[in-house]
Design an enzyme around this catalytic site. Structure first.
Site, PDB file in Angstrom:
ATOM      1  CD1 TRP A 130      -2.510   1.793   0.457  1.00 45.40           C
ATOM      2  CD2 TRP A 130      -2.031   1.849   2.645  1.00 45.40           C
ATOM      3  NE1 TRP A 130      -3.205   2.830   1.005  1.00 45.40           N
ATOM      4  CE2 TRP A 130      -2.929   2.898   2.341  1.00 45.40           C
ATOM      5  CE3 TRP A 130      -1.593   1.692   3.955  1.00 45.40           C
ATOM      6  CZ2 TRP A 130      -3.390   3.783   3.310  1.00 45.40           C
ATOM      7  CZ3 TRP A 130      -2.055   2.560   4.921  1.00 45.40           C
ATOM      8  CH2 TRP A 130      -2.949   3.592   4.598  1.00 45.40           C
ATOM      9  CG  ASP A 211      -2.140  -2.870   7.527  1.00 44.35           C
ATOM     10  OD1 ASP A 211      -3.158  -2.701   8.220  1.00 44.35           O
ATOM     11  OD2 ASP A 211      -1.827  -2.116   6.583  1.00 44.35           O
ATOM     12  CB  ALA A 213      -6.994  -2.364   6.444  1.00 42.54           C
ATOM     13  CE  LYS A 246      -9.996   1.181   3.816  1.00 44.38           C
ATOM     14  NZ  LYS A 246      -9.371   1.655   2.622  1.00 44.38           N
TER      15      LYS A 246
HETATM   16  C1  LMR Z   1      -6.769   2.957  -0.255  1.00 46.50           C
HETATM   17  O1  LMR Z   1      -5.843   2.161  -0.280  1.00 46.50           O
HETATM   18  O2  LMR Z   1      -7.244   3.476  -1.273  1.00 46.50           O
HETATM   19  C2  LMR Z   1      -7.417   3.298   1.067  1.00 46.50           C
HETATM   20  O3  LMR Z   1      -6.808   2.564   2.071  1.00 46.50           O
HETATM   21  C3  LMR Z   1      -7.498   4.746   1.338  1.00 46.50           C
HETATM   22  C4  LMR Z   1      -6.178   5.388   1.614  1.00 46.50           C
HETATM   23  O4  LMR Z   1      -6.080   6.079   2.637  1.00 46.50           O
HETATM   24  O5  LMR Z   1      -5.223   5.235   0.846  1.00 46.50           O
END
Ligand code: LMR
Length: 398
Positions: A130, A211, A213, A246
């Site tokens: 991410w 993590d 989420a 989420k």
């Molecule tokens: C994403 O990956 O789009 C979400 O987790 C929102 C973010 O804060 O990046």
């Protein structure tokens, strides 16, 4: 002094939100930011959240501070949700938790804790990971390195390469793992792979930072936490960053927590004292509202059941969309195999087109996704599936 600062590029995910909002074309499709959407493209407040919120507000008689570590009832309920009732680490009083402002707050607290414990610590993240993991981890001074993860050829995990790299790390290196619904790839570890990884972590004395989420949005509440439950039962130390954005749809309420599993209650108390000090030096105390809602939902059997149903509804919609999208793509782009999208889990997949093709999709077809071709599956709908599949076919032809 401040005028010397130069303008920074916009955030790769959040920048897309403003581009999408500014687009006036009625055909526009938002596959950008990771927010759940229903078939009408809305992100509604869950009914369980709405009901819990009313109770919380009607009962609230003060806005005074809650506590340094946040809402203790929320922290305990979240530890049970993630680890499962009766988990051995809970029974041995080896878990310490602190409420944090969202998953990001939890990740940053964990990173700061690692840095306090071992200032030269290196944290290893998946390739890719991410986008915001990078500043969250390195912003406090942790050194960041990468291990192989995603295999674009199969749409799965390059597990042998991952193991090979992790097996060469020095003892006490930290490794950031995604519990499930890997962001951005949608490619998850199987249960057998988690077990193999556990042996490696034991053998190499590595410190996992996991993590989570998207618990409940991949396969199920227990299945999506399989790796966490295994690691926390078998390893002396694990950190787990949890987001309620989420699965409870509480995005703007910034609701999350960090659980740290340590060797003994005494070590846990020391760790918690550091976490409280770190939080105090950044934002002092977390916001209350979202955590109070989650605490209410998890503590009330009827509300909990309603939330589990709503969560299952979101999960099933995304799984169904994955299969439908693969069908549409098979019709519009028969030369290319997209079946990996149906095999993946959670909110994201890589479409596997290059950055100029991503830009063509945005500029010519008003279909928005991040430059690495990550798509938010929940942004698809019965109304736009065919349109998006045709747009992909067109950019692949050009
Ligand atoms: C994403 O990956 O789009 C979400 O987790 C929102 C973010 O804060 O990046």
């Amino acid at each position: 002094m401040l005028e010397r600062l130069e303008r920074l590029p916009t955030d790769p995910i959040l920048g897309l939100m403003s581009l999408y909002r500014a687009d006036t074309d009625p055909r526009k499709v938002d596959l950008g930011v990771g927010v759940y959407r229903d078939d009408q493209g809305r992100t509604p407040v869950l009914s369980s959240v709405r009901r819990a919120e009313q109770t919380v507000l009607s009962r609230q008689d003060t806005k005074s501070y809650v506590a340094a570590a946040g809402n203790a009832g929320f922290n305990q309920a979240m530890a049970r949700l993630v680890l499962g009732e009766g988990h051995p680490a809970l029974a041995a009083d080896r878990v310490r938790s602190i409420q944090a402002p969202g998953g990001c707050g939890s990740l940053r607290l964990g990173a700061e804790l690692f840095r306090s414990a071992q200032p030269d610590m290196v944290i290893h993240v998946s390739t890719p990971t991410w986008a915001n993991h990078v500043p969250l981890m390195s912003g406090c001074g942790l050194k960041l390195e990468r291990y192989p993860y995603y295999d674009p050829a199969s749409g799965g995990v390059k597990f042998d390469a991952m193991l090979g790299t992790l097996d060469r790390l020095p003892a006490r290196s930290a490794v950031l793992l995604h519990a499930s619904c890997h962001n951005p790839t949608g490619a998850d570890l199987s249960e057998a792979q988690w077990r193999e990884l556990l042996d490696l972590f034991k053998r190499r004395t590595l410190l996992p930072f996991i993590d989570i989420a998207y618990q409940g949005l991949g396969t199920g509440l227990a299945e999506d936490a399989f790796g966490i439950r295994l690691f926390c039962a078998e390893l002396p130390e694990v950190a787990v960053a949890v987001s309620c954005s989420k699965n409870f749809g509480l995005y703007r309420e910034r609701t999350g927590c960090l659980h740290v599993i340590s060797e003994s209650p005494k070590a846990g108390d020391a760790i918690l004292s550091h976490l409280v000090r770190i939080a105090r030096s950044i934002y002092s105390m977390p916001p209350d509202h979202g955590a109070a809602i989650v605490h209410e939902i998890l503590g009330d059997p009827a509300l909990r059941e309603q939330w589990i149903d709503e969560l299952a509804g979101m999960r099933k919609r995304m799984t169904g969309l994955r299969h439908e999208f693969v069908k549409q793509l098979a019709r519009s782009c028969p030369q290319r195999d997209f079946r990996f999208i149906a095999a993946q889990r959670g909110m994201f997949s890589f479409l596997g087109v290059d950055t100029p093709q991503v830009h063509a999709l945005r500029e010519q077809h008003h279909v928005y996704m991040t430059d690495d071709s990550r798509i938010n599956i929940a942004g698809l709908s019965a109304d736009n599936l065919d349109y998006v599949a045709q747009a992909v076919a067109q950019v692949l032809r050009n």
